[in-house]
Design a protein around this motif. Structure first.
Motif, mmCIF file in Angstrom:
data_model
loop_
_atom_site.group_PDB
_atom_site.id
_atom_site.type_symbol
_atom_site.label_atom_id
_atom_site.label_comp_id
_atom_site.label_asym_id
_atom_site.label_seq_id
_atom_site.Cartn_x
_atom_site.Cartn_y
_atom_site.Cartn_z
ATOM 1 N N PHE A 61 0.817 -1.209 0.000
ATOM 2 C CA PHE A 61 0.000 0.000 0.000
ATOM 3 C C PHE A 61 0.857 1.267 0.000
ATOM 4 O O PHE A 61 0.528 2.241 -0.666
ATOM 5 C CB PHE A 61 -0.972 0.000 1.174
ATOM 6 C CG PHE A 61 -2.053 -1.038 1.030
ATOM 7 C CD1 PHE A 61 -2.683 -1.249 -0.195
ATOM 8 C CD2 PHE A 61 -2.439 -1.813 2.101
ATOM 9 C CE1 PHE A 61 -3.665 -2.205 -0.342
ATOM 10 C CE2 PHE A 61 -3.435 -2.766 1.959
ATOM 11 C CZ PHE A 61 -4.040 -2.969 0.744
ATOM 12 N N ILE A 62 1.960 1.259 0.727
ATOM 13 C CA ILE A 62 2.843 2.428 0.719
ATOM 14 C C ILE A 62 3.470 2.612 -0.660
ATOM 15 O O ILE A 62 3.562 3.733 -1.166
ATOM 16 C CB ILE A 62 3.917 2.313 1.829
ATOM 17 C CG1 ILE A 62 3.244 2.477 3.194
ATOM 18 C CG2 ILE A 62 5.022 3.336 1.637
ATOM 19 C CD1 ILE A 62 4.158 2.269 4.367
ATOM 20 N N TYR A 63 3.861 1.507 -1.306
ATOM 21 C CA TYR A 63 4.417 1.622 -2.661
ATOM 22 C C TYR A 63 3.361 2.178 -3.621
ATOM 23 O O TYR A 63 3.659 3.038 -4.455
ATOM 24 C CB TYR A 63 4.913 0.262 -3.161
ATOM 25 C CG TYR A 63 5.633 0.349 -4.490
ATOM 26 C CD1 TYR A 63 6.988 0.646 -4.541
ATOM 27 C CD2 TYR A 63 4.961 0.160 -5.692
ATOM 28 C CE1 TYR A 63 7.657 0.745 -5.748
ATOM 29 C CE2 TYR A 63 5.612 0.259 -6.907
ATOM 30 C CZ TYR A 63 6.966 0.547 -6.924
ATOM 31 O OH TYR A 63 7.619 0.654 -8.127
ATOM 32 N N LEU A 64 2.137 1.688 -3.513
ATOM 33 C CA LEU A 64 1.073 2.173 -4.387
ATOM 34 C C LEU A 64 0.787 3.655 -4.158
ATOM 35 O O LEU A 64 0.543 4.400 -5.111
ATOM 36 C CB LEU A 64 -0.203 1.356 -4.195
ATOM 37 C CG LEU A 64 -0.164 -0.072 -4.728
ATOM 38 C CD1 LEU A 64 -1.429 -0.817 -4.340
ATOM 39 C CD2 LEU A 64 0.037 -0.091 -6.223
ATOM 40 N N ILE A 65 0.828 4.078 -2.914
ATOM 41 C CA ILE A 65 0.586 5.493 -2.608
ATOM 42 C C ILE A 65 1.747 6.348 -3.118
ATOM 43 O O ILE A 65 1.545 7.392 -3.739
ATOM 44 C CB ILE A 65 0.379 5.690 -1.091
ATOM 45 C CG1 ILE A 65 -0.964 5.077 -0.667
ATOM 46 C CG2 ILE A 65 0.429 7.169 -0.727
ATOM 47 C CD1 ILE A 65 -1.146 4.953 0.829
ATOM 48 N N ALA A 66 2.972 5.886 -2.874
ATOM 49 C CA ALA A 66 4.149 6.677 -3.245
ATOM 50 C C ALA A 66 4.412 6.651 -4.753
ATOM 51 O O ALA A 66 4.842 7.659 -5.314
ATOM 52 C CB ALA A 66 5.376 6.163 -2.494
ATOM 53 N N GLU A 67 4.157 5.533 -5.398
ATOM 54 C CA GLU A 67 4.544 5.373 -6.805
ATOM 55 C C GLU A 67 3.372 5.079 -7.728
ATOM 56 O O GLU A 67 3.573 4.686 -8.876
ATOM 57 C CB GLU A 67 5.565 4.234 -6.928
ATOM 58 C CG GLU A 67 6.847 4.459 -6.170
ATOM 59 C CD GLU A 67 7.653 5.624 -6.715
ATOM 60 O OE1 GLU A 67 7.527 5.954 -7.906
ATOM 61 O OE2 GLU A 67 8.410 6.211 -5.923
ATOM 62 N N GLY A 68 2.150 5.257 -7.259
ATOM 63 C CA GLY A 68 0.976 4.934 -8.066
ATOM 64 C C GLY A 68 0.914 5.692 -9.381
ATOM 65 O O GLY A 68 0.642 5.114 -10.433
ATOM 66 N N LYS A 69 1.170 6.988 -9.336
ATOM 67 C CA LYS A 69 1.132 7.793 -10.556
ATOM 68 C C LYS A 69 2.232 7.344 -11.512
ATOM 69 O O LYS A 69 2.009 7.201 -12.714
ATOM 70 C CB LYS A 69 1.291 9.272 -10.217
ATOM 71 C CG LYS A 69 1.175 10.180 -11.415
ATOM 72 C CD LYS A 69 1.273 11.638 -11.025
ATOM 73 C CE LYS A 69 1.172 12.522 -12.254
ATOM 74 N NZ LYS A 69 1.341 13.936 -11.927
ATOM 75 N N GLY A 70 3.413 7.097 -10.990
ATOM 76 C CA GLY A 70 4.520 6.631 -11.819
ATOM 77 C C GLY A 70 4.241 5.253 -12.414
ATOM 78 O O GLY A 70 4.612 4.977 -13.555
#
Length: 130
Positions: A61-70
């Motif tokens: 979830f942290i990866y998705l929040i931090a890198e979701g747009k990328g």
């Protein structure tokens, strides 16, 4: 034996199974994006991998929040590149014969009786137009 389960137990089992499938789908999506990236170092990849193994749901979830747009941008870029390659391949295959070759093949078919004069004229018009 199957009747021993209540409706609630069946629904709970289906929910747990769905969450299990969702977890692995997210895990593979995140790992796929992580290891396809070229903008971070190997140590950063190792750190994200360690974080996702030690605290799986939180790490994902942290990866998705931090890198979701990328992730979305990289996925879109990859899809566009694949589409461009496919379009290029189709164009190269579709235009492999010249209009002269197409008309000559059409004339051979007309002479052999495989097509009518109207079909030959249609084929000739298409070859000269495209």
């Amino acid at each position: 034996m199957l009747l021993a389960y209540t409706f609630g137990q069946v629904m709970w089992t289906m929910f747990v199974f769905f969450m299990w499938v969702l977890f692995f789908w997210l895990l593979f999506s995140v790992f796929g994006d992580l290891f396809r990236r070229h903008d971070i170092s190997g140590w950063a990849k190792a750190g994200w991998t360690f974080f996702m193994i030690v605290l799986p749901y939180l790490g994902i979830f942290i990866y998705l929040i931090a890198e979701g747009k990328g992730m979305g941008e990289r996925s879109m870029k990859s899809a566009q590149e694949s589409q461009a390659q496919m379009d290029s391949y189709v164009r190269s295959v579709a235009s492999s014969s010249s209009p002269t070759d197409q008309i000559a093949k059409g004339k051979e078919l007309l002479d052999s009786g495989a097509i009518t004069q109207a079909e030959y004229d249609n084929l000739k018009a298409k070859a000269l137009a495209g």
